[in-house]
Design a protein around this motif. Sequence first.
Motif, PDB file in Angstrom:
ATOM      1  N   GLN A 109     -88.482  -0.515 -29.001  1.00 35.98           N
ATOM      2  CA  GLN A 109     -87.198  -1.143 -29.278  1.00 35.98           C
ATOM      3  C   GLN A 109     -87.413  -2.303 -30.243  1.00 35.98           C
ATOM      4  OE1 GLN A 109     -83.821  -0.812 -27.299  1.00 35.98           O
ATOM      5  NE2 GLN A 109     -84.656   1.246 -27.433  1.00 35.98           N
ATOM      6  N   MET A 110     -86.417  -2.561 -31.038  1.00 36.21           N
ATOM      7  CA  MET A 110     -86.474  -3.710 -31.925  1.00 36.21           C
ATOM      8  C   MET A 110     -85.362  -4.681 -31.549  1.00 36.21           C
ATOM      9  SD  MET A 110     -84.861  -2.093 -35.445  1.00 36.21           S
ATOM     10  CE  MET A 110     -84.713  -3.703 -36.216  1.00 36.21           C
ATOM     11  N   GLU A 111     -85.611  -5.971 -31.738  1.00 35.76           N
ATOM     12  CA  GLU A 111     -84.631  -7.001 -31.443  1.00 35.76           C
ATOM     13  C   GLU A 111     -84.407  -7.850 -32.676  1.00 35.76           C
ATOM     14  OE1 GLU A 111     -85.457  -9.283 -27.979  1.00 35.76           O
ATOM     15  OE2 GLU A 111     -86.116  -7.555 -26.786  1.00 35.76           O
ATOM     16  N   GLY A 112     -83.194  -8.325 -32.816  1.00 33.00           N
ATOM     17  CA  GLY A 112     -82.883  -9.165 -33.954  1.00 33.00           C
ATOM     18  C   GLY A 112     -81.481  -9.715 -33.823  1.00 33.00           C
ATOM     19  N   ILE A 113     -80.935 -10.180 -34.925  1.00 35.70           N
ATOM     20  CA  ILE A 113     -79.576 -10.699 -34.942  1.00 35.70           C
ATOM     21  C   ILE A 113     -78.799 -10.044 -36.071  1.00 35.70           C
ATOM     22  CG2 ILE A 113     -80.193 -12.909 -33.889  1.00 35.70           C
ATOM     23  CD1 ILE A 113     -80.058 -14.143 -36.700  1.00 35.70           C
ATOM     24  N   LEU A 114     -77.500  -9.918 -35.848  1.00 33.87           N
ATOM     25  CA  LEU A 114     -76.599  -9.394 -36.870  1.00 33.87           C
ATOM     26  C   LEU A 114     -75.619 -10.495 -37.253  1.00 33.87           C
ATOM     27  CD1 LEU A 114     -75.741  -5.912 -35.286  1.00 33.87           C
ATOM     28  CD2 LEU A 114     -77.493  -6.422 -36.994  1.00 33.87           C
ATOM     29  N   THR A 115     -75.326 -10.581 -38.519  1.00 36.90           N
ATOM     30  CA  THR A 115     -74.355 -11.542 -39.031  1.00 36.90           C
ATOM     31  C   THR A 115     -73.200 -10.758 -39.650  1.00 36.90           C
ATOM     32  OG1 THR A 115     -75.565 -11.629 -41.130  1.00 36.90           O
ATOM     33  CG2 THR A 115     -76.119 -13.285 -39.459  1.00 36.90           C
ATOM     34  N   PRO A 116     -72.086 -11.416 -39.918  1.00 40.08           N
ATOM     35  CA  PRO A 116     -70.954 -10.684 -40.485  1.00 40.08           C
ATOM     36  C   PRO A 116     -71.279  -9.870 -41.728  1.00 40.08           C
ATOM     37  CG  PRO A 116     -70.229 -12.828 -39.730  1.00 40.08           C
ATOM     38  CD  PRO A 116     -71.731 -12.806 -39.570  1.00 40.08           C
ATOM     39  N   ASP A 117     -72.225 -10.332 -42.560  1.00 41.27           N
ATOM     40  CA  ASP A 117     -72.532  -9.593 -43.779  1.00 41.27           C
ATOM     41  C   ASP A 117     -73.400  -8.362 -43.513  1.00 41.27           C
ATOM     42  OD1 ASP A 117     -74.513 -11.508 -43.103  1.00 41.27           O
ATOM     43  OD2 ASP A 117     -75.474 -11.217 -45.054  1.00 41.27           O
ATOM     44  N   THR A 118     -74.149  -8.342 -42.393  1.00 42.99           N
ATOM     45  CA  THR A 118     -74.969  -7.170 -42.071  1.00 42.99           C
ATOM     46  C   THR A 118     -74.299  -6.258 -41.033  1.00 42.99           C
ATOM     47  OG1 THR A 118     -76.163  -8.412 -40.365  1.00 42.99           O
ATOM     48  CG2 THR A 118     -77.117  -8.386 -42.574  1.00 42.99           C
ATOM     49  N   TRP A 119     -73.255  -6.747 -40.395  1.00 36.37           N
ATOM     50  CA  TRP A 119     -72.600  -5.995 -39.329  1.00 36.37           C
ATOM     51  C   TRP A 119     -72.123  -4.606 -39.763  1.00 36.37           C
ATOM     52  CZ3 TRP A 119     -71.974  -5.120 -34.433  1.00 36.37           C
ATOM     53  CH2 TRP A 119     -70.861  -4.407 -33.991  1.00 36.37           C
ATOM     54  N   PRO A 120     -71.465  -4.450 -40.926  1.00 35.56           N
ATOM     55  CA  PRO A 120     -70.944  -3.120 -41.292  1.00 35.56           C
ATOM     56  C   PRO A 120     -72.006  -2.025 -41.281  1.00 35.56           C
ATOM     57  CG  PRO A 120     -70.001  -4.788 -42.719  1.00 35.56           C
ATOM     58  CD  PRO A 120     -71.071  -5.469 -41.931  1.00 35.56           C
ATOM     59  N   ALA A 121     -73.257  -2.352 -41.539  1.00 30.17           N
ATOM     60  CA  ALA A 121     -74.318  -1.338 -41.565  1.00 30.17           C
ATOM     61  C   ALA A 121     -74.702  -0.882 -40.163  1.00 30.17           C
ATOM     62  CB  ALA A 121     -75.544  -1.883 -42.292  1.00 30.17           C
ATOM     63  N   PHE A 122     -74.366  -1.669 -39.155  1.00 29.68           N
ATOM     64  CA  PHE A 122     -74.762  -1.356 -37.782  1.00 29.68           C
ATOM     65  C   PHE A 122     -73.567  -1.065 -36.876  1.00 29.68           C
ATOM     66  CE2 PHE A 122     -78.268  -3.727 -39.545  1.00 29.68           C
ATOM     67  CZ  PHE A 122     -79.397  -3.149 -38.990  1.00 29.68           C
ATOM     68  N   ALA A 123     -72.369  -1.325 -37.350  1.00 27.55           N
ATOM     69  CA  ALA A 123     -71.169  -1.188 -36.508  1.00 27.55           C
ATOM     70  C   ALA A 123     -71.044   0.236 -35.962  1.00 27.55           C
ATOM     71  CB  ALA A 123     -69.925  -1.562 -37.297  1.00 27.55           C
ATOM     72  N   PRO A 124     -70.944   0.400 -34.659  1.00 30.01           N
ATOM     73  CA  PRO A 124     -70.821   1.740 -34.080  1.00 30.01           C
ATOM     74  C   PRO A 124     -69.403   2.269 -34.220  1.00 30.01           C
ATOM     75  CG  PRO A 124     -70.713   0.102 -32.344  1.00 30.01           C
ATOM     76  CD  PRO A 124     -70.986  -0.649 -33.619  1.00 30.01           C
ATOM     77  N   GLU A 125     -69.267   3.582 -34.199  1.00 28.05           N
ATOM     78  CA  GLU A 125     -67.940   4.197 -34.203  1.00 28.05           C
ATOM     79  C   GLU A 125     -67.440   4.236 -32.770  1.00 28.05           C
ATOM     80  OE1 GLU A 125     -65.726   8.369 -35.548  1.00 28.05           O
ATOM     81  OE2 GLU A 125     -67.812   7.961 -36.121  1.00 28.05           O
ATOM     82  N   LEU A 126     -66.289   3.628 -32.521  1.00 32.72           N
ATOM     83  CA  LEU A 126     -65.765   3.489 -31.172  1.00 32.72           C
ATOM     84  C   LEU A 126     -64.406   4.172 -31.047  1.00 32.72           C
ATOM     85  CD1 LEU A 126     -66.610  -0.297 -30.681  1.00 32.72           C
ATOM     86  CD2 LEU A 126     -67.891   1.656 -29.774  1.00 32.72           C
ATOM     87  N   PRO A 127     -64.078   4.726 -29.884  1.00 30.94           N
ATOM     88  CA  PRO A 127     -62.780   5.390 -29.691  1.00 30.94           C
ATOM     89  C   PRO A 127     -61.641   4.380 -29.791  1.00 30.94           C
ATOM     90  CG  PRO A 127     -63.943   5.152 -27.591  1.00 30.94           C
ATOM     91  CD  PRO A 127     -64.920   4.769 -28.661  1.00 30.94           C
ATOM     92  N   HIS A 128     -60.516   4.835 -30.356  1.00 29.74           N
ATOM     93  CA  HIS A 128     -59.412   3.905 -30.569  1.00 29.74           C
ATOM     94  C   HIS A 128     -58.063   4.399 -30.049  1.00 29.74           C
ATOM     95  CE1 HIS A 128     -59.389   6.587 -34.087  1.00 29.74           C
ATOM     96  NE2 HIS A 128     -58.095   6.379 -34.119  1.00 29.74           N
TER      97      HIS A 128
END
Length: 281
Positions: free
Chosen positions: A213-232
Amino acid sequence: MRRLLFGMFALTVLMLSCKGTQTGGASQDAPEDAVDTAQQDTAVLDTMEQLITETPMPLSADELFDDFLFNFVANKRLQLERVAFPLTVTRNGDTTQTQRSEWQMERFFMRQGYYTLLFGSKGEKAQMNDTSLTEAVVEKIYFNTGAVIQYQFHRLRGAWMLTEVDTQPLSANPNASFLQFYHQFVTDSLFQLNSLEETVQFVGPDPDDDFAQMEGILTPDTWPAFAPELPHKMIYNIVYGPRKPRTDHMIFMLRGIANGLETELTFRRHGDKWRLAKMNT
């Protein structure tokens, strides 16, 4: 029992994948990659449900609510045995009685291959494995109609039974504040960015090591690359045991039925605003 179901599902996938395009029903002139994957997924689910139906539910499956529920949604015969007929059904304050002959098979989330859960704390999350529970509620939460259908289960004489169905407005749900926030969070990308903590803690698989596993932090500028697809449009929730008072934390979990994959988002409320603080995949 969930491990057993996952194993049965994996075996079914392997059996069907060996059949190639025959499962998808594609024409002989169509290339292999043109197989309708939706049809193949449906065939897998149908076969899995048939396997579960033909396998008697062990007595131990009534110990954990999840074990019972997975059998309940896949086995029509068992489901009819575990509904307390005549079943009390309440809609907008009007109560009726549903007879056995009127009951329609309820599959809940089985056809979509995943389900969602909401927890106000890690303690609530731990109740998933509590064998002493005597009540649980499965919620269907519809954002388009603003309604929540609650299926109330009780363990009576050691056996889980569906005892009542109640439809309420989403605004009356104990999680209404978070649910209203969640819907905007998953449908408005700008609102989503503005609803992140300054840094979001991230834990996920290491792309260079399948077992780490890897750990780190996400900021608003990097979030779009990691944002999961969620039911809406609609989500599920399971309330294990009596409802607890709401807190300023909310854990949103998305769980795969067949693959065991999970995405866990932790939100914190600051005043009247919810913000994403952590993501674990």
